[in-house]
Design an enzyme around this catalytic site. Structure first.
Site, PDB file in Angstrom:
ATOM      1  N   HIS A   1      54.252  42.568  26.491  1.00  0.00           N
ATOM      2  CA  HIS A   1      54.646  42.041  25.183  1.00  0.00           C
ATOM      3  C   HIS A   1      54.067  40.651  24.911  1.00  0.00           C
ATOM      4  CE1 HIS A   1      57.487  40.921  28.301  1.00  0.00           C
ATOM      5  NE2 HIS A   1      57.735  39.824  27.613  1.00  0.00           N
TER       6      HIS A   1
ATOM      7  N   CYS B   1      48.679  39.599  29.900  1.00  0.00           N
ATOM      8  CA  CYS B   1      50.108  39.335  29.752  1.00  0.00           C
ATOM      9  C   CYS B   1      50.193  37.915  29.176  1.00  0.00           C
ATOM     10  CB  CYS B   1      50.861  39.503  31.076  1.00  0.00           C
ATOM     11  SG  CYS B   1      50.363  38.412  32.414  1.00  0.00           S
ATOM     12  N   GLY B   2      51.364  37.313  29.184  1.00  0.00           N
ATOM     13  CA  GLY B   2      51.464  36.004  28.562  1.00  0.00           C
ATOM     14  C   GLY B   2      50.514  34.995  29.174  1.00  0.00           C
TER      15      GLY B   2
ATOM     16  N   GLY C   1      48.450  35.944  31.883  1.00  0.00           N
ATOM     17  CA  GLY C   1      47.382  36.691  32.553  1.00  0.00           C
ATOM     18  C   GLY C   1      47.589  36.772  34.056  1.00  0.00           C
TER      19      GLY C   1
ATOM     20  N   HIS D   1      29.069  37.471  40.304  1.00  0.00           N
ATOM     21  CA  HIS D   1      29.371  37.229  41.715  1.00  0.00           C
ATOM     22  C   HIS D   1      30.402  38.196  42.289  1.00  0.00           C
ATOM     23  CE1 HIS D   1      27.957  32.733  41.888  1.00  0.00           C
ATOM     24  NE2 HIS D   1      27.060  33.546  41.356  1.00  0.00           N
TER      25      HIS D   1
ATOM     26  N   ARG E   1      49.048  34.049  25.758  1.00  0.00           N
ATOM     27  CA  ARG E   1      49.632  32.799  25.291  1.00  0.00           C
ATOM     28  C   ARG E   1      48.777  31.594  25.673  1.00  0.00           C
ATOM     29  NH1 ARG E   1      55.404  34.872  27.623  1.00  0.00           N
ATOM     30  NH2 ARG E   1      55.963  36.209  25.865  1.00  0.00           N
TER      31      ARG E   1
ATOM     32  N   ARG F   1      24.376  38.652  49.559  1.00  0.00           N
ATOM     33  CA  ARG F   1      25.615  37.986  49.939  1.00  0.00           C
ATOM     34  C   ARG F   1      26.778  38.417  49.056  1.00  0.00           C
ATOM     35  NH1 ARG F   1      23.015  34.386  46.695  1.00  0.00           N
ATOM     36  NH2 ARG F   1      24.226  32.936  45.416  1.00  0.00           N
TER      37      ARG F   1
ATOM     38  N   ARG G   1      30.206  40.306  50.270  1.00  0.00           N
ATOM     39  CA  ARG G   1      31.526  39.720  50.013  1.00  0.00           C
ATOM     40  C   ARG G   1      32.407  40.667  49.200  1.00  0.00           C
ATOM     41  NH1 ARG G   1      28.451  34.059  48.676  1.00  0.00           N
ATOM     42  NH2 ARG G   1      28.083  33.500  50.850  1.00  0.00           N
TER      43      ARG G   1
HETATM   44  C1  RB5 Z   1      56.559  37.609  30.085  1.00  0.00           C
HETATM   45  O1  RB5 Z   1      57.486  36.737  29.512  1.00  0.00           O
HETATM   46  C2  RB5 Z   1      55.634  36.852  31.021  1.00  0.00           C
HETATM   47  O2  RB5 Z   1      56.301  36.499  32.174  1.00  0.00           O
HETATM   48  C3  RB5 Z   1      54.423  37.679  31.329  1.00  0.00           C
HETATM   49  O3  RB5 Z   1      53.769  38.018  30.144  1.00  0.00           O
HETATM   50  C4  RB5 Z   1      53.377  37.031  32.212  1.00  0.00           C
HETATM   51  O4  RB5 Z   1      53.021  35.764  31.738  1.00  0.00           O
HETATM   52  C5  RB5 Z   1      53.642  37.057  33.666  1.00  0.00           C
HETATM   53  O5  RB5 Z   1      52.829  36.647  34.498  1.00  0.00           O
END
Ligand code: RB5
Length: 148
Positions: free
Chosen positions: A12, A68-69, A71, A101, A112, A136, A140
């Site tokens: 979300h 996600c918010g 990442g 790499h 966010r 290399r 890796r």
């Molecule tokens: C959700 O609120 C938030 O925790 C999620 O999107 C993320 O940032 C988690 O790593």
């Protein structure tokens, strides 16, 4: 393997950015496999990281974009699968290096943390940069698949 399909998933915290990138990629004529979420209702990010990992493992897409918010959580989730090399990126240089790499197959972004214009640039760079293929780097990346 659907090499021409890009899988995309988020929680979300990045729904708006996912919707933006789906439209952006489709506007370029690319095939997009949208694994959710379908709304801003709160969900648990590991489920979507795992869905992405299975889509790549099952050959439904060669590359993916996860958000996600921050990442962070969703990249941790995806990287629990040895077949996945998910790179959390905040700029174009890291998007390029993740391919050159690390042969990353999943780009992670924080919904966010990053705006839509920079996200587009990171996605374009990720999708259009090849693995360097140097000895290399091959060694890796191979070691990443065999943790001790
Ligand atoms: C959700 O609120 C938030 O925790 C999620 O999107 C993320 O940032 C988690 O790593």
């Amino acid at each position: 393997m659907s090499n021409d399909t890009i899988a995309i998933a988020c929680d979300h915290g990045a729904f708006a950015l996912k919707q933006h990138l789906v439209a952006y990629l489709q506007g370029k004529g690319l095939k997009v496999l949208d694994l959710g979420v379908p709304s801003t209702d709160s969900v648990d990010y590991p489920e979507y990281g795992y869905a992405m990992a299975h889509a790549i493992k099952d050959g439904k897409a060669a590359k993916g974009i996860l958000m996600c918010g921050s990442g962070i959580g969703i990249s941790i989730a995806a990287n629990r699968f040895p077949e996945i090399r998910a790179a959390l990126v905040t700029d174009v240089t890291c998007a390029r290096l993740a391919r050159e790499h690390n042969n990353a197959n999943v780009l992670c972004l924080g919904g966010r943390m990053i705006g839509p214009d920079l996200a587009e640039e990171c996605v374009d760079t990720f999708l259009n940069t090849d693995f360097d293929g140097g000895e290399r780097h091959v060694r890796r990346v191979g070691l990443l698949g065999n943790p001790k």
